[in-house]
Design a protein around this motif. Structure first.
Motif, mmCIF file in Angstrom:
data_model
loop_
_atom_site.group_PDB
_atom_site.id
_atom_site.type_symbol
_atom_site.label_atom_id
_atom_site.label_comp_id
_atom_site.label_asym_id
_atom_site.label_seq_id
_atom_site.Cartn_x
_atom_site.Cartn_y
_atom_site.Cartn_z
ATOM 1 N N GLN A 180 0.846 -1.181 0.000
ATOM 2 C CA GLN A 180 0.000 0.000 0.000
ATOM 3 C C GLN A 180 0.886 1.236 0.000
ATOM 4 O O GLN A 180 2.101 1.165 0.213
ATOM 5 N N SER A 181 0.277 2.385 -0.266
ATOM 6 C CA SER A 181 1.056 3.607 -0.473
ATOM 7 C C SER A 181 1.908 3.974 0.742
ATOM 8 O O SER A 181 3.064 4.394 0.592
ATOM 9 N N ALA A 205 -2.835 0.216 -7.281
ATOM 10 C CA ALA A 205 -3.348 0.779 -6.033
ATOM 11 C C ALA A 205 -4.731 0.218 -5.714
ATOM 12 O O ALA A 205 -5.040 -0.123 -4.562
ATOM 13 N N GLU A 210 -6.906 0.655 -2.380
ATOM 14 C CA GLU A 210 -6.670 2.082 -2.219
ATOM 15 C C GLU A 210 -7.325 2.859 -3.360
ATOM 16 O O GLU A 210 -7.347 2.397 -4.510
ATOM 17 N N GLU A 211 -7.841 4.018 -3.024
ATOM 18 C CA GLU A 211 -8.469 4.898 -4.002
ATOM 19 C C GLU A 211 -7.369 5.692 -4.704
ATOM 20 O O GLU A 211 -6.499 6.277 -4.047
ATOM 21 N N HIS A 215 -4.176 7.729 -3.099
ATOM 22 C CA HIS A 215 -2.888 7.059 -3.312
ATOM 23 C C HIS A 215 -1.881 8.040 -3.915
ATOM 24 O O HIS A 215 -0.709 8.097 -3.502
ATOM 25 N N THR A 218 -0.309 10.511 -1.462
ATOM 26 C CA THR A 218 0.769 9.954 -0.636
ATOM 27 C C THR A 218 2.062 9.804 -1.422
ATOM 28 O O THR A 218 3.140 10.175 -0.952
ATOM 29 N N HIS A 296 -6.511 -2.075 7.772
ATOM 30 C CA HIS A 296 -7.016 -1.220 6.685
ATOM 31 C C HIS A 296 -8.535 -1.045 6.687
ATOM 32 O O HIS A 296 -9.036 -0.064 6.123
ATOM 33 N N MET A 301 -9.196 5.513 3.561
ATOM 34 C CA MET A 301 -8.785 5.015 2.255
ATOM 35 C C MET A 301 -9.689 3.878 1.789
ATOM 36 O O MET A 301 -10.131 3.853 0.632
ATOM 37 N N TRP A 305 -12.383 3.604 -1.363
ATOM 38 C CA TRP A 305 -12.362 2.476 -2.300
ATOM 39 C C TRP A 305 -13.766 1.871 -2.426
ATOM 40 O O TRP A 305 -14.232 1.579 -3.531
#
Length: 349
Positions: A180-181, A205, A210-211, A215, A218, A296, A301, A305
Motif C-alpha cells: 500500500q502507499s 493501487a 486504495e483509491e 494514493h 501519498t 485497513h 482510504m 475504495w
C-alpha cells in the motif's frame, strides 16, 4: 547602448527564456509502457517504432527480456533510434526481492539484477531504473510483507553508490497489490529518497484496496516514473470486483488525476500500461480476507475504495477466440485499449 540598458535587456531575455522553458516542461508528457501491447511479442526496437508512430513523448521498456542483449553497441543503437524519433526512454525490470514469490535469479542476486538495470538505464539515457518487490501473494507468507520490504531495501542500498554515481533514480513500483502507499513511502524513505523514488501505478493501487487519488496524494511527491490505467469496480455478494480498463473508461477522474500528477510530480511522464479484459474479485466481507490487510478496514482510504465500488457497474471481460486468429485478436484488443487511452489523455488531460 549603455551598460545598464544592456544588463537590463539581458536579464529580461534570460527571464523570458526561463519562462518559456518552464512552460514547455509543464506540459504533461505521455508515453507507452511496453507491457500495454505485450501480445505483440516485439523486441525493444519495434516498441520504439510503435511509440514513434503515435508521436508519443516517452517509451518505457519495463522488462529486461524485451532487449535482444545488453551489449553497448546494441543499446547505443536503441538510444539513437529513440533520439531520432524524439522519444525519451525509460527502463525497468521485475522483482529485486529474493524472498518474493515473483523472484527470478536469471540476472544474479537482487542487488546484481538491479545493478544491471541501472547500467542499461544509463546507456539508454533513462532517468530511472524501475523495479518492484513482488505481488499480493507475498503478504501471506511467513514474516508478511515486512520481511520482503527489508530484503528489497537491502538490494536497493547495495546499489546506492552506483545509482548516485550514474545519476539514476531507483524507482520502486507498487506492484500487483504488494504494498500500500504508506508502505512504499516508508520503504523509499528508509532506503533514501535522495536516490530512490516511486513508480506510481493507480491500477495496482486499486488491487491494494486504495483509491487512486488518495494514493497519488501519498506517493505523488516521491514519484519519478509511472505506469497508469483506469479501473472499474462493482459490488457483489462477497465484496467487490475490480477490472482494469482503458483510461477514461473506468471510475478514476483522470482529468483531475493528470492535473494533480503534474503538480505533485512535475516533469514526470504519464505512461500508459493498459492491462484490460479480466476481472478480479475481492471478498472483503469475509474475515479471512483481512489477514493480509489487518489495519485497513476502518480507514478513510478503504471507505473511498468502497465508494468507487458503489458507483461502478459490471463490465464484460475479454477473451480472444480460440483458433489461428487468437494472437491477432489479442494484439488488436491491446492496441485498442492503449490507443483509446492516449486519445483520451490528449483530448482531456
Amino acid at each position: 547602448m549603455n551598460r545598464r540598458s544592456f544588463l537590463a535587456q539581458s536579464l529580461a531575455a534570460t527571464a523570458a527564456t526561463s519562462f518559456s522553458q518552464a512552460a514547455t516542461s509543464s506540459k504533461l508528457a505521455i508515453g507507452l509502457d511496453h507491457f500495454a501491447v505485450r501480445a505483440t511479442g516485439w523486441k525493444a526496437a519495434q516498441f520504439i517504432d510503435y511509440a514513434a508512430s503515435l508521436k508519443l513523448d516517452t517509451m518505457f521498456i519495463s522488462e529486461l527480456p524485451v532487449f535482444e542483449n545488453f551489449e553497448e553497441a546494441y543499446l547505443k543503437s536503441l538510444k539513437e533510434q529513440a533520439d531520432r524519433a524524439g522519444l525519451r526512454l525509460y527502463v525497468g525490470t521485475g522483482s529485486v526481492c529474493e524472498s518474493s514469490n515473483t523472484w527470478k535469479p536469471a540476472n544474479g542476486t537482487g542487488a546484481e539484477h538491479l545493478a544491471l538495470t541501472i547500467k542499461i538505464a544509463k546507456a539508454l539515457g533513462s532517468p530511472v531504473a524501475r523495479c518492484y518487490l513482488g505481488n499480493q501473494k507475498d503478504r501471506s507468507t511467513d514474516g508478511g510483507i515486512e520481511k520482503h520490504i527489508e530484503n528489497t531495501i537491502k538490494a536497493i542500498k547495495a546499489n546506492q553508490s552506483l545509482a548516485e554515481g550514474e545519476g539514476i533514480k531507483i524507482a520502486i513500483e507498487n506492484h500487483a497489490g504488494d504494498m500500500q502507499s504508506h508502505e512504499l513511502k516508508a520503504l523509499i524513505e528508509a532506503a533514501g529518497k535522495g536516490y530512490v523514488g516511486a513508480n506510481i501505478d493507480p491500477g495496482n493501487a486499486v488491487w491494494a484496496l486504495e483509491e487512486p487519488m488518495l494514493h497519488l496524494e501519498t506517493l505523488g511527491p516521491l514519484t519519478v516514473c509511472s505506469s497508469v490505467r483506469d479501473s472499474m469496480l462493482w459490488e457483489d455478494d462477497n465484496g467487490a470486483v475490480v477490472q482494469w480498463t482503458a483510461v477514461g473508461e473506468g471510475l478514476v477522474d483522470f482529468k483531475a488525476y493528470a492535473q494533480r500528477f503534474t503538480e505533485l510530480a512535475p516533469g514526470v511522464p504519464l505512461q500508459v500500461e493498459t492491462i484490460s479484459g479480466f476481472a478480479r474479485p475481492f471478498a472483503w466481507k469475509q474475515d479471512e480476507f483481512w489477514k493480509i490487510f489487518p489495519n485497513h478496514r476502518d480507514t478513510p482510504m478503504f471507505k473511498a475504495w468502497l465508494d468507487l465500488a458503489k458507483r461502478g457497474k459490471k463490465i464484460d471481460s475479454f477473451k480472444a477466440p480460440e483458433g489461428p486468429g487468437k494472437k491477432d485478436a489479442e494484439i488488436a484488443y491491446q492496441k485498442g485499449e492503449f490507443e483509446r487511452s492516449i486519445a483520451w489523455l490528449r483530448t482531456n488531460a
